[in-house]
Design an enzyme around this catalytic site. Structure first.
Site, PDB file in Angstrom:
ATOM      1  N   GLU A 100      -4.804 -26.306 -10.387  1.00 60.00           N
ATOM      2  CA  GLU A 100      -4.801 -24.911  -9.910  1.00 60.00           C
ATOM      3  C   GLU A 100      -4.916 -24.000 -11.122  1.00 60.00           C
ATOM      4  O   GLU A 100      -4.049 -24.003 -11.996  1.00 60.00           O
ATOM      5  CB  GLU A 100      -3.521 -24.615  -9.114  1.00 60.00           C
ATOM      6  CG  GLU A 100      -3.546 -25.289  -7.763  1.00 60.00           C
ATOM      7  CD  GLU A 100      -2.519 -24.731  -6.770  1.00 60.00           C
ATOM      8  OE1 GLU A 100      -1.784 -23.787  -7.108  1.00 60.00           O
ATOM      9  OE2 GLU A 100      -2.464 -25.272  -5.657  1.00 60.00           O
ATOM     10  N   GLY A 142       8.324 -24.321   2.688  1.00 63.36           N
ATOM     11  CA  GLY A 142       8.200 -23.316   1.638  1.00 63.36           C
ATOM     12  C   GLY A 142       9.111 -22.121   1.854  1.00 63.36           C
ATOM     13  O   GLY A 142      10.317 -22.257   2.082  1.00 63.36           O
ATOM     14  N   LYS A 156       0.336 -27.781   6.243  1.00 63.02           N
ATOM     15  CA  LYS A 156      -0.854 -26.918   6.256  1.00 63.02           C
ATOM     16  C   LYS A 156      -1.901 -27.477   7.217  1.00 63.02           C
ATOM     17  O   LYS A 156      -2.570 -26.731   7.925  1.00 63.02           O
ATOM     18  CB  LYS A 156      -1.477 -26.846   4.853  1.00 63.02           C
ATOM     19  CG  LYS A 156      -0.747 -25.977   3.861  1.00 63.02           C
ATOM     20  CD  LYS A 156      -1.610 -25.883   2.609  1.00 63.02           C
ATOM     21  CE  LYS A 156      -1.055 -24.924   1.596  1.00 63.02           C
ATOM     22  NZ  LYS A 156      -1.953 -24.802   0.418  1.00 63.02           N
ATOM     23  N   ASP A 215      -5.289 -21.973  -0.600  1.00 67.47           N
ATOM     24  CA  ASP A 215      -4.197 -21.567  -1.483  1.00 67.47           C
ATOM     25  C   ASP A 215      -3.471 -20.375  -0.873  1.00 67.47           C
ATOM     26  O   ASP A 215      -4.109 -19.463  -0.334  1.00 67.47           O
ATOM     27  CB  ASP A 215      -4.740 -21.186  -2.867  1.00 67.47           C
ATOM     28  CG  ASP A 215      -3.615 -21.074  -3.879  1.00 67.47           C
ATOM     29  OD1 ASP A 215      -2.891 -22.067  -4.072  1.00 67.47           O
ATOM     30  OD2 ASP A 215      -3.431 -19.989  -4.454  1.00 67.47           O
ATOM     31  N   ASP A 259       9.161 -20.096   4.343  1.00 66.85           N
ATOM     32  CA  ASP A 259       9.296 -19.711   5.759  1.00 66.85           C
ATOM     33  C   ASP A 259      10.702 -19.213   6.141  1.00 66.85           C
ATOM     34  O   ASP A 259      10.819 -18.273   6.934  1.00 66.85           O
ATOM     35  CB  ASP A 259       8.889 -20.865   6.682  1.00 66.85           C
ATOM     36  CG  ASP A 259       7.385 -20.997   6.813  1.00 66.85           C
ATOM     37  OD1 ASP A 259       6.669 -20.034   6.465  1.00 66.85           O
ATOM     38  OD2 ASP A 259       6.914 -22.055   7.262  1.00 66.85           O
ATOM     39  N   LYS A 316       4.900 -18.085  14.213  1.00 64.73           N
ATOM     40  CA  LYS A 316       4.177 -18.218  12.932  1.00 64.73           C
ATOM     41  C   LYS A 316       2.727 -18.623  13.172  1.00 64.73           C
ATOM     42  O   LYS A 316       1.810 -18.060  12.599  1.00 64.73           O
ATOM     43  CB  LYS A 316       4.849 -19.251  12.014  1.00 64.73           C
ATOM     44  CG  LYS A 316       4.081 -19.396  10.705  1.00 64.73           C
ATOM     45  CD  LYS A 316       4.591 -20.450   9.760  1.00 64.73           C
ATOM     46  CE  LYS A 316       3.771 -20.418   8.478  1.00 64.73           C
ATOM     47  NZ  LYS A 316       4.064 -21.527   7.568  1.00 64.73           N
TER      48      LYS A 316
HETATM   49  P1  ITT Z   1      -1.601 -27.708  -1.751  1.00 69.16           P
HETATM   50  O1  ITT Z   1      -1.628 -29.164  -2.110  1.00 69.16           O
HETATM   51  O2  ITT Z   1      -2.525 -27.384  -0.597  1.00 69.16           O
HETATM   52  O3  ITT Z   1      -1.800 -26.776  -2.929  1.00 69.16           O
HETATM   53  P2  ITT Z   1       1.059 -26.511  -1.643  1.00 69.16           P
HETATM   54  O4  ITT Z   1       2.204 -26.677  -0.681  1.00 69.16           O
HETATM   55  O5  ITT Z   1       1.319 -26.700  -3.102  1.00 69.16           O
HETATM   56  O6  ITT Z   1      -0.124 -27.448  -1.122  1.00 69.16           O
HETATM   57  P3  ITT Z   1       0.165 -23.749  -2.146  1.00 69.16           P
HETATM   58  O7  ITT Z   1      -0.059 -24.001  -3.597  1.00 69.16           O
HETATM   59  O8  ITT Z   1      -0.879 -23.015  -1.397  1.00 69.16           O
HETATM   60  O9  ITT Z   1       0.436 -25.111  -1.353  1.00 69.16           O
HETATM   61  O10 ITT Z   1       1.526 -23.019  -1.840  1.00 69.16           O
HETATM   62  C1  ITT Z   1       2.172 -22.164  -2.729  1.00 69.16           C
HETATM   63  C2  ITT Z   1       3.642 -22.132  -2.416  1.00 69.16           C
HETATM   64  O11 ITT Z   1       3.845 -21.308  -1.271  1.00 69.16           O
HETATM   65  C3  ITT Z   1       4.293 -23.481  -2.112  1.00 69.16           C
HETATM   66  O12 ITT Z   1       5.585 -23.490  -2.667  1.00 69.16           O
HETATM   67  C4  ITT Z   1       4.357 -23.512  -0.615  1.00 69.16           C
HETATM   68  O13 ITT Z   1       5.488 -24.239  -0.169  1.00 69.16           O
HETATM   69  C5  ITT Z   1       4.476 -22.038  -0.260  1.00 69.16           C
HETATM   70  N1  ITT Z   1       3.760 -21.772   0.992  1.00 69.16           N
HETATM   71  C6  ITT Z   1       2.443 -21.993   1.229  1.00 69.16           C
HETATM   72  N2  ITT Z   1       2.141 -21.665   2.496  1.00 69.16           N
HETATM   73  C7  ITT Z   1       3.302 -21.220   3.064  1.00 69.16           C
HETATM   74  C8  ITT Z   1       3.643 -20.784   4.337  1.00 69.16           C
HETATM   75  O14 ITT Z   1       2.758 -20.728   5.313  1.00 69.16           O
HETATM   76  N3  ITT Z   1       4.918 -20.427   4.571  1.00 69.16           N
HETATM   77  C9  ITT Z   1       5.842 -20.490   3.605  1.00 69.16           C
HETATM   78  N4  ITT Z   1       5.608 -20.921   2.365  1.00 69.16           N
HETATM   79  C10 ITT Z   1       4.340 -21.291   2.085  1.00 69.16           C
END
Ligand code: ITT
Length: 182
Positions: free
Chosen positions: A36, A141, A12, A65, A143, A162
């Protein structure tokens, strides 16, 4: 200008820095865990997270988020995307979508900024489809299963694409414009 970004996810931060470059804004990862909250909207999760981290560290910070909202699943996994990814991953989503014709989905991102003046929220969104199989090795994630509208490749197959069109790009551009006073 340096901005503190509380996240456990270095991908991120890299994407945020891609967006920040043209505005002269740099993001620096800090690791402060925050709970969260259970909410449907990423905006509510980001707002609460930013408040929490500011309360702990007493200096300006962002959290971000993201949720994947699948139309045929009534918006699931939405703000529960992290939990669902940990439990069933992209393979589990593909199973749930097996035989489903409507593949429409969107990513939504919300940045919560908190400083001594209060909280501000910046959102971004990208529409697309859930692919029939995982493709690509880049990104993270969900992607490998997400193809944005107007494209043929998944986010994991074309990371440069992306970074141009993503939910995160859009949210971070709005934030950077605001914070840099552009
Ligand atoms: P934080 O510590 O910032 O919360 P995180 O990876 O847990 O990091 P989120 O809770 O925002 O982030 O993400 C929710 C889910 O969605 C998590 O499984 C991520 O891998 C996925 N995700 C977030 N952004 C994504 C993206 O740009 N592309 C694909 N999957 C994504």
């Amino acid at each position: 200008m340096k901005i503190r970004f509380a996240t456990s996810n270095p991908h991120k931060v890299a994407e945020a820095n891609e967006a920040g470059r043209e505005f002269g804004v740099e993001f620096e990862q800090i690791r402060v865990d925050y709970p969260e909250i259970r909410a449907e909207d990423v905006e509510d999760v980001a707002k609460d997270g930013a408040q929490y981290v500011f309360g702990k560290t007493k200096s300006a910070v962002i959290v971000e988020d993201t949720g994947l909202y699948i139309e045929a699943l009534n918006g699931f996994p939405g703000a529960f995307s992290a939990f669902v990814h940990r439990k069933i991953g992209s393979d589990g989503i593909l199973k749930l979508m097996d035989g489903v014709e409507n593949r429409a989905a969107k990513f939504r991102s919300a940045i919560g900024w908190r400083d001594e003046n209060g909280v501000k929220i910046f959102s971004g969104e990208v529409e697309g489809e859930i692919n029939s199989e995982k493709r690509g090795k880049e990104g993270f994630g969900y992607d490998p299963i997400f193809v944005p509208k107007g494209q043929k490749k998944t986010f994991a197959e074309d990371f440069r694409m992306k970074n141009k069109v993503s939910h995160r790009r859009q949210a971070f551009e709005k934030f950077c414009k605001w914070v840099a006073g552009a």
